[in-house]
Design a protein around this motif. Structure first.
Motif, PDB file in Angstrom:
ATOM      1  N   UNK A  10       0.770  -1.370  -0.134  1.00  0.00           N
ATOM      2  CA  UNK A  10      -0.029   0.147   0.350  1.00  0.00           C
ATOM      3  C   UNK A  10       0.489   0.873  -0.098  1.00  0.00           C
ATOM      4  N   UNK A  11       1.998   1.748  -0.082  1.00  0.00           N
ATOM      5  CA  UNK A  11       2.957   2.353   0.636  1.00  0.00           C
ATOM      6  C   UNK A  11       2.705   3.265  -1.024  1.00  0.00           C
ATOM      7  N   UNK A  12       2.594   2.614  -2.061  1.00  0.00           N
ATOM      8  CA  UNK A  12       2.794   3.935  -2.964  1.00  0.00           C
ATOM      9  C   UNK A  12       1.567   4.925  -3.216  1.00  0.00           C
ATOM     10  N   UNK A  13       0.388   4.541  -2.864  1.00  0.00           N
ATOM     11  CA  UNK A  13      -0.749   4.581  -3.055  1.00  0.00           C
ATOM     12  C   UNK A  13      -0.962   5.878  -1.751  1.00  0.00           C
ATOM     13  N   UNK A  14      -0.636   5.140  -0.628  1.00  0.00           N
ATOM     14  CA  UNK A  14       0.007   6.306   0.745  1.00  0.00           C
ATOM     15  C   UNK A  14       0.836   7.414   1.202  1.00  0.00           C
ATOM     16  N   UNK A  15       1.665   6.779  -0.232  1.00  0.00           N
ATOM     17  CA  UNK A  15       2.591   8.062  -0.043  1.00  0.00           C
ATOM     18  C   UNK A  15       2.013   9.608  -1.672  1.00  0.00           C
ATOM     19  N   UNK A  16       1.009   8.424  -2.861  1.00  0.00           N
ATOM     20  CA  UNK A  16       0.676  10.130  -3.076  1.00  0.00           C
ATOM     21  C   UNK A  16      -0.614  10.321  -2.218  1.00  0.00           C
ATOM     22  N   UNK A  17      -0.477   9.840  -1.357  1.00  0.00           N
ATOM     23  CA  UNK A  17      -2.160  10.840  -0.297  1.00  0.00           C
ATOM     24  C   UNK A  17      -1.349  11.923   0.173  1.00  0.00           C
ATOM     25  N   UNK A  18       0.217  11.054   0.929  1.00  0.00           N
ATOM     26  CA  UNK A  18       0.400  12.241   1.139  1.00  0.00           C
ATOM     27  C   UNK A  18       1.239  13.265   0.783  1.00  0.00           C
ATOM     28  N   UNK A  19       1.413  13.020  -0.935  1.00  0.00           N
ATOM     29  CA  UNK A  19       2.036  14.228  -1.369  1.00  0.00           C
ATOM     30  C   UNK A  19       0.345  15.498  -1.954  1.00  0.00           C
ATOM     31  N   UNK A  20      -0.510  14.849  -1.689  1.00  0.00           N
ATOM     32  CA  UNK A  20      -1.833  15.498  -1.768  1.00  0.00           C
ATOM     33  C   UNK A  20      -1.559  16.624  -0.451  1.00  0.00           C
ATOM     34  N   UNK A  21      -1.330  16.056   0.603  1.00  0.00           N
ATOM     35  CA  UNK A  21      -1.852  16.014   1.814  1.00  0.00           C
ATOM     36  C   UNK A  21      -0.321  17.620   2.228  1.00  0.00           C
ATOM     37  N   UNK A  22       0.582  17.132   1.421  1.00  0.00           N
ATOM     38  CA  UNK A  22       2.298  17.838   1.327  1.00  0.00           C
ATOM     39  C   UNK A  22       2.637  19.035   0.825  1.00  0.00           C
ATOM     40  N   UNK A  23       1.760  18.718  -0.577  1.00  0.00           N
ATOM     41  CA  UNK A  23       1.919  19.167  -1.334  1.00  0.00           C
ATOM     42  C   UNK A  23       0.565  20.817  -1.877  1.00  0.00           C
ATOM     43  N   UNK A  27      -1.910  18.007   9.081  1.00  0.00           N
ATOM     44  CA  UNK A  27      -0.459  18.357   8.996  1.00  0.00           C
ATOM     45  C   UNK A  27       0.351  17.462   8.303  1.00  0.00           C
ATOM     46  N   UNK A  28       1.620  17.799   7.821  1.00  0.00           N
ATOM     47  CA  UNK A  28       2.793  17.098   7.323  1.00  0.00           C
ATOM     48  C   UNK A  28       3.258  16.544   8.068  1.00  0.00           C
ATOM     49  N   UNK A  29       3.109  16.383  10.231  1.00  0.00           N
ATOM     50  CA  UNK A  29       3.464  15.594  10.337  1.00  0.00           C
ATOM     51  C   UNK A  29       2.196  14.611  10.621  1.00  0.00           C
ATOM     52  N   UNK A  30       1.241  14.690  10.407  1.00  0.00           N
ATOM     53  CA  UNK A  30       0.009  13.442  10.848  1.00  0.00           C
ATOM     54  C   UNK A  30       0.315  12.792   9.917  1.00  0.00           C
ATOM     55  N   UNK A  31       0.482  13.228   8.499  1.00  0.00           N
ATOM     56  CA  UNK A  31       0.309  12.635   7.861  1.00  0.00           C
ATOM     57  C   UNK A  31       1.657  11.398   7.596  1.00  0.00           C
ATOM     58  N   UNK A  32       2.815  11.801   8.001  1.00  0.00           N
ATOM     59  CA  UNK A  32       4.248  11.385   7.942  1.00  0.00           C
ATOM     60  C   UNK A  32       3.806   9.792   9.203  1.00  0.00           C
ATOM     61  N   UNK A  33       2.800  10.102  10.063  1.00  0.00           N
ATOM     62  CA  UNK A  33       2.659   8.952  11.473  1.00  0.00           C
ATOM     63  C   UNK A  33       1.016   7.296   9.889  1.00  0.00           C
ATOM     64  N   UNK A  34       0.904   8.353   9.051  1.00  0.00           N
ATOM     65  CA  UNK A  34      -0.402   7.758   8.332  1.00  0.00           C
ATOM     66  C   UNK A  34       0.500   5.913   8.493  1.00  0.00           C
ATOM     67  N   UNK A  35      -0.050   4.952   9.248  1.00  0.00           N
ATOM     68  CA  UNK A  35       0.114   3.597   8.306  1.00  0.00           C
ATOM     69  C   UNK A  35      -1.367   2.519   7.335  1.00  0.00           C
ATOM     70  N   UNK A  36      -0.553   1.635   7.260  1.00  0.00           N
ATOM     71  CA  UNK A  36      -1.925   1.072   6.356  1.00  0.00           C
ATOM     72  C   UNK A  36      -1.125  -0.291   6.672  1.00  0.00           C
TER      73      UNK A  36
END
Length: 219
Positions: free
Chosen positions: A29-42, A88-97
């Motif tokens: 699931x990491x690529x999808x999670x990183x895509x979500x983080x990209x939405x949040x961070x950018x 927040x960016x910090x919360x996004x980094x804490x997400x794990x699935x």
């Protein structure tokens, strides 16, 4: 522009892992999670568009169960983007699935929460507008001066001078957003809380000059 290849790569990898999941194959699931983080961070429209490309079906399925109006459904998709932008960016980094099933459940929950926010807003409006209408009727000079609930909103909007005032009226007085939420979601129009308060005071000052509204808006 240097982010574009990363978003493109993440989108393709997310689709690949999603395809594996649909076939019940082991997946990451990491690529999808990183895509979500990209939405949040950018907070970029490009990242959001790519995320929708992967999950718009899931998002709309969640929204359509709670919202019936087509236009409002489209608004909910946009509101989901704003909801993600507030993480927040910090919360996004804490997400794990553990897997994409858990990831989809998270995305579905956010979509539903956006709809619940809208439904709660409607309930607040149902409760508040009758009181507003009652006050308007009691303070109107005669029956012809009284405004029905829908006309009241249109009456006030007609007194707003520009797009900035119209947006603030919608966000603050209809959606009940706090100044900090308005700045977070619409910083390109309201760069700080002082700007929100300045426009708010400008609106209220003008409305108070109207005999049909001054008692309603009195302190």
């Amino acid at each position: 522009m240097h982010d574009s290849p990363n978003i493109f790569e993440l989108t393709n990898r997310c689709k690949e892992e999603t395809a594996k999941d649909k076939q019940k194959f082991p997946h990451d699931p990491t690529p999808c999670l990183n895509l979500l983080r990209c939405v949040i961070n950018t907070r970029s429209s490009e990242a959001w568009s790519s995320f929708q490309d992967c999950f718009i079906g899931l998002i709309k399925a969640a929204i359509n169960k709670l919202i019936t109006e087509p236009d409002t459904r489209e608004d909910m998709v946009q509101d989901m983007y704003l909801k993600l932008a507030n993480i927040s960016v910090e919360k996004a980094e804490e997400l794990k699935f553990q897997d994409l099933k858990a990831f989809r459940a998270y995305v579905t929950r956010i979509a539903k929460n956006v709809c619940f926010d809208e439904l709660r807003r409607r309930e607040r409006e149902k409760r508040s507008l009758p009181l507003v209408y009652q006050q308007m009727e009691e303070t109107a000079y005669d029956h012809d001066d009284a405004l029905d609930m829908e006309t009241l909103k249109k009456y006030i909007r007609a007194k707003l001078k520009d797009a900035q005032e119209e947006l603030l009226f919608k966000l603050m007085f209809e959606f009940d957003l706090k100044p900090r939420e308005i700045v977070a979601q619409h910083g390109h129009i309201f760069p700080d809380i002082a700007t929100v308060e300045r426009v708010r005071e400008r609106i209220i000052k003008r409305l108070k000059r109207d005999p049909r509204l001054q008692y309603l808006l009195s302190d």
